[in-house]
Design an enzyme around this catalytic site. Structure first.
Site, PDB file in Angstrom:
ATOM      1  N   GLU A 138     -10.058   1.548  -0.423  1.00  0.00           N
ATOM      2  CA  GLU A 138     -10.275   0.903   0.873  1.00  0.00           C
ATOM      3  C   GLU A 138     -10.009   1.846   2.037  1.00  0.00           C
ATOM      4  O   GLU A 138     -10.604   1.719   3.105  1.00  0.00           O
ATOM      5  CB  GLU A 138      -9.355  -0.317   0.967  1.00  0.00           C
ATOM      6  CG  GLU A 138      -9.795  -1.367   1.963  1.00  0.00           C
ATOM      7  CD  GLU A 138      -9.050  -2.676   1.759  1.00  0.00           C
ATOM      8  OE1 GLU A 138      -8.692  -3.294   2.779  1.00  0.00           O
ATOM      9  OE2 GLU A 138      -8.830  -3.074   0.610  1.00  0.00           O
ATOM     10  N   ASP A 155      -7.452  -2.929  -2.068  1.00  0.00           N
ATOM     11  CA  ASP A 155      -6.258  -3.772  -2.093  1.00  0.00           C
ATOM     12  C   ASP A 155      -6.515  -4.994  -2.964  1.00  0.00           C
ATOM     13  O   ASP A 155      -7.586  -5.612  -2.887  1.00  0.00           O
ATOM     14  CB  ASP A 155      -5.890  -4.231  -0.678  1.00  0.00           C
ATOM     15  CG  ASP A 155      -5.353  -3.092   0.180  1.00  0.00           C
ATOM     16  OD1 ASP A 155      -5.047  -2.028  -0.382  1.00  0.00           O
ATOM     17  OD2 ASP A 155      -5.240  -3.280   1.407  1.00  0.00           O
ATOM     18  N   TYR A 162       3.269  -3.670  -2.296  1.00  0.00           N
ATOM     19  CA  TYR A 162       2.212  -4.213  -1.441  1.00  0.00           C
ATOM     20  C   TYR A 162       2.794  -5.258  -0.487  1.00  0.00           C
ATOM     21  O   TYR A 162       3.458  -6.210  -0.935  1.00  0.00           O
ATOM     22  CB  TYR A 162       1.118  -4.828  -2.303  1.00  0.00           C
ATOM     23  CG  TYR A 162      -0.129  -5.192  -1.533  1.00  0.00           C
ATOM     24  CD1 TYR A 162      -0.885  -4.218  -0.889  1.00  0.00           C
ATOM     25  CD2 TYR A 162      -0.563  -6.511  -1.460  1.00  0.00           C
ATOM     26  CE1 TYR A 162      -2.042  -4.548  -0.194  1.00  0.00           C
ATOM     27  CE2 TYR A 162      -1.713  -6.854  -0.765  1.00  0.00           C
ATOM     28  CZ  TYR A 162      -2.441  -5.864  -0.133  1.00  0.00           C
ATOM     29  OH  TYR A 162      -3.582  -6.194   0.568  1.00  0.00           O
TER      30      TYR A 162
END
Length: 754
Positions: free
Chosen positions: A8, A107, A311
């Site tokens: 990403e 992600d 994350y």
């Protein structure tokens, strides 16, 4: 086998490549796009990064004229996918030709799934060779494990994200056009309305109106002090609404010298540890230490990409059983928390606390690597330390406190006293920076014994309105009401500020924000109610579970929007009048001293400025403060009688200043001293277009002398440095030379100079 990996962000591409290649990779350029190549375990890899969504939804050009397209037609207007980064897509198409396997490594959430899938579909990839790498931390173990255990992409997860995109574009475009056209605020002055933004703003407006309309009611409390330690006890009826009743009881109590102990309990209770951080709790706690949710998410993303935390977008509050907590603690030995970690590792077992939310996508936020305050600075370190200490608190031991309850009878009136003494620090030892613990001691007493009355008094107080939301408490409320998602709530709050719907740390709604909510509430058929948005959030989850389809949810949402728009179109004149009146109030600063007209905030092609509404007969204009949040005040400058503004800049205390930057009041406050370079100009405080503060010579560009200024309030001293000649200032509570390169630069406490 040749593998194409799609990430990403460029920073993630670099980190994944470094991990899988043991830092032995090469860069090449294809169609002006950087591609990282390496070999690992007999396979050849190409890694290319996107820039978030390279494909965006929009309306086709025939729907671009705001004044000609019917709003009801726009509700169901087809949306088209537009490629925003054609060179990146072209590069992927080229690399696909030699790829035996395509790995989406975006992600792992709804948005990431959509970004990856829409890209490979647009590139006409063979979907039978498309795989998905899912990881929650950018560390060697997690990344290698993800690439060894590839899975298939989740189309339902991507559909949920795409449904949100379609619905948000429909609602945002239709409602924004409706409100903006009706109020005449089109072009750069448009009024933004959103599916989540408007219900969130309504929360703030409703709270504001509660506070404004609140009427305080007086009440009285009776408080006694008892025994040698003068411990406090409060009358069991802690609110007397009649003053005479409170004083009648007071007079009765004053006749007694002693009270009788009716109840005495002393118990040791465990104080449970805090639960692990999900995104919402992390943002709330960060806000308490001065890091806004927007900044917290930006810094958390940097920490994640740097391999320091897991994350940061998660709703989970329970560590998964396969997460090796001892390994995490061992890694934290290489940090400033070595002593605390070593202590926790001595525990017989590491059994973490857990919350009620359990999801399978990502674990709670936890540290993945050690760091040092000598290398990581500022708010980034503050947030990292908060995350580390929260983790330590969740795996530390329970705290224990001695809780005492006592009831003292005075003339048949009961006074309740409660004591608290922390006996075992446990997890509080590691989290003490973020909590307040106050010991209140009550001596050991026997039931039935007498205790001396030191004093009894009546205290008058009054009821208080509810507190205003701050960014942290608003995010909590949005979470409770299912407004937005963990990934978008901070962005919604940022939009409320950027659209000038709210101002200040306490998020006070502006006149336009209030008018917008009132109009949507009155004319919008419920579109500003949180319940309507929460329903759409639950629909997204049903798409993910396969209980509803993308098309069904989008149609259901557009039908709902259509019914609201039909109502609004019939009442556009009333909506426009309400908002125009509010904007006049918001833009008014004060009277023009030249012609008696109104000084207002105006817009031009170059941005905002301040001018008289008597133009063209009166041409008084002044620049709008650069890069600052501005609030209107009712005061006028004592020197020139022009209106004043409250200017708020990051890292500096708020200032109330005259709107004329050349007014003597501003000149004196911003002049620091004579320029040591040209000896003619003066060194003054200057702000860049982005609001960055520095000091520079008034003779610029003839004299280019300038100085960097640290954050904090500045007071000129009219003194010059004896070494370099630069001005001496008071910054905070220290006096110092502004020249950071001065060989004799010192900082002296103002208190020591007195």
């Amino acid at each position: 086998m040749r593998k194409l990996v799609i990430t990403e962000k460029a920073s993630v591409a670099r980190r994944i490549s470094a991990i899988l290649s043991n830092k032995e990779s090469q860069k090449k350029v294809v169609n002006k796009v950087s591609v990282i190549s390496f070999s690992s375990n007999g396979d050849d890899y190409d890694v290319v990064s996107l820039r978030g969504h390279i494909i965006e939804l929009d309306y086709s050009p025939e729907f671009s004229d705001w004044t000609k397209i019917s709003l009801t037609d726009l509700v169901y207007a087809p949306q088209v996918k537009i490629i925003r980064s054609k060179n990146i897509l072209d590069t992927i198409v080229v690399l696909l030709q030699d790829a035996d396997e395509i790995i989406i490594a975006t992600d792992f959430d709804r948005e990431g799934e959509l970004i990856g899938l829409e890209t490979v579909i647009a590139a006409n990839a063979d979907m039978s060779i498309v795989k998905r790498a899912r990881f929650s931390a950018l560390i060697k173990r997690d990344v290698e494990n993800a690439f060894k255990n590839l899975s298939s992409p989740d189309q339902r997860l991507a559909d949920a994200a795409e449904a949100r995109q379609i619905i948000d574009l429909s609602w945002g475009a239709v409602l924004t056009r409706s409100i903006s056209v009706s109020s005449g605020q089109i072009g750069k002055n448009f009024l933004s309305v959103g599916r989540v933004q408007s219900p969130t703003l309504k929360l703030l407006v409703d709270r504001h109106e509660e506070i404004v309309n609140f009427t305080p009611v007086p009440y009285w409390r009776i408080v006694g002090k008892f025994g040698d330690t003068s411990f406090k006890g409060e009358h069991e009826n802690n609110q007397f609404w009649e003053e005479e009743e409170a004083h009648a009881i007071l007079e009765k109590c004053l006749l007694c010298k002693d009270g009788r102990v009716e109840l005495y309990e002393c118990l040791v209770k465990e104080e449970p540890r805090p639960i692990p951080f999900d995104t919402t709790r992390m943002q709330v706690e960060a806000n308490k230490i001065g890091i806004s949710p927007v900044t917290a998410m930006k810094l958390a993303e940097e920490l994640y990409i740097g391999g320091y935390i897991s994350y940061p977008r998660t709703e989970n509050t329970e560590y998964p059983k396969n997460l090796n907590l001892r390994n995490i603690l061992e890694k934290l030995k290489e940090s400033d928390f070595r002593a605390e970690v070593t202590e926790i590792l001595k525990q017989d077992s590491i059994c973490p606390s857990r919350g009620k939310k359990r999801t399978t996508d990502h674990p709670p936020i936890y540290p993945t690597n050690g760091a040092s305050s000598s290398r990581m600075k500022g708010d980034k370190w503050k947030l990292y330390e908060l995350i580390v200490r929260r983790f330590l608190a969740t795996v530390g031991g329970n705290a224990e406190a001695e809780i005492t309850k006592c009831v003292v009878n005075v003339a048949n009136e009961k006074f309740n006293a409660e004591g608290y003494v922390l006996k075992k620090k446990g997890w509080k030892k590691y989290y003490k920076k973020y909590i307040t613990t106050t010991n209140i001691r009550i001596p050991k007493l026997e039931i039935g014994s007498s205790v001396e009355i030191k004093s009894v008094s009546v205290m008058e107080e009054e009821t208080k309105p509810p507190r205003r939301y701050n960014q942290g408490s608003l995010i909590q409320e949005m979470d409770r009401l299912d407004l937005g998602t963990k990934s978008t709530r901070h962005e919604i709050i940022g939009k409320l500020y950027s659209r000038s719907y709210v101002q200040g740390n306490n998020m006070v709604p502006t006149a336009s924000g209030i008018a917008l909510v009132r109009s949507l509430t009155k004319h919008g058929g419920g579109i500003a109610e949180p319940g309507m948005t929460a329903k759409l959030e639950s629909d997204m989850l049903e798409i993910m579970r396969g209980e509803k389809t993308l098309d069904f949810v989008v149609k259901e949402s557009q039908d709902l929007l259509y019914r609201s728009v039909v109502t609004m179109e019939s009442e556009m004149e009333a909506i426009g009048n309400e908002i125009r009146e509010a904007l006049k109030v918001q833009q008014f600063l004060g009277k023009c001293p030249d012609c008696g007209g109104n000084m207002i905030i105006k817009r031009s092609t170059n941005g905002k400025f301040i001018g008289c509404d008597g133009f063209p007969n009166c041409k008084q204009t002044y620049p709008f403060p650069n890069g600052a949040m501005v609030q209107t005040v009712e005061t006028v400058c004592k020197v020139c009688k022009l209106p004043q503004l409250k200017v708020i800049r990051s890292g500096m205390p708020p200032q109330v200043v005259c709107i004329n930057p050349k007014c003597q009041s501003n000149v004196e406050a911003n002049t620091l001293g004579t320029c040591p370079t040209c000896k003619v100009g003066v060194i003054r405080i200057v702000y860049s277009k982005r609001g960055k503060r520095f000091a520079g010579c008034s003779r610029w560009p003839d004299c280019s002398q300038s100085y960097f200024l640290r954050r904090g309030g500045i007071i000129p001293t009219n003194k010059a440095c004896g070494v370099c000649g630069a001005p001496i200032i008071i910054l905070g509570d220290h006096e110092e030379c502004i020249n950071s390169t001065c060989s004799k630069k010192t900082s002296k406490s103002v208190n020591n100079l007195k």
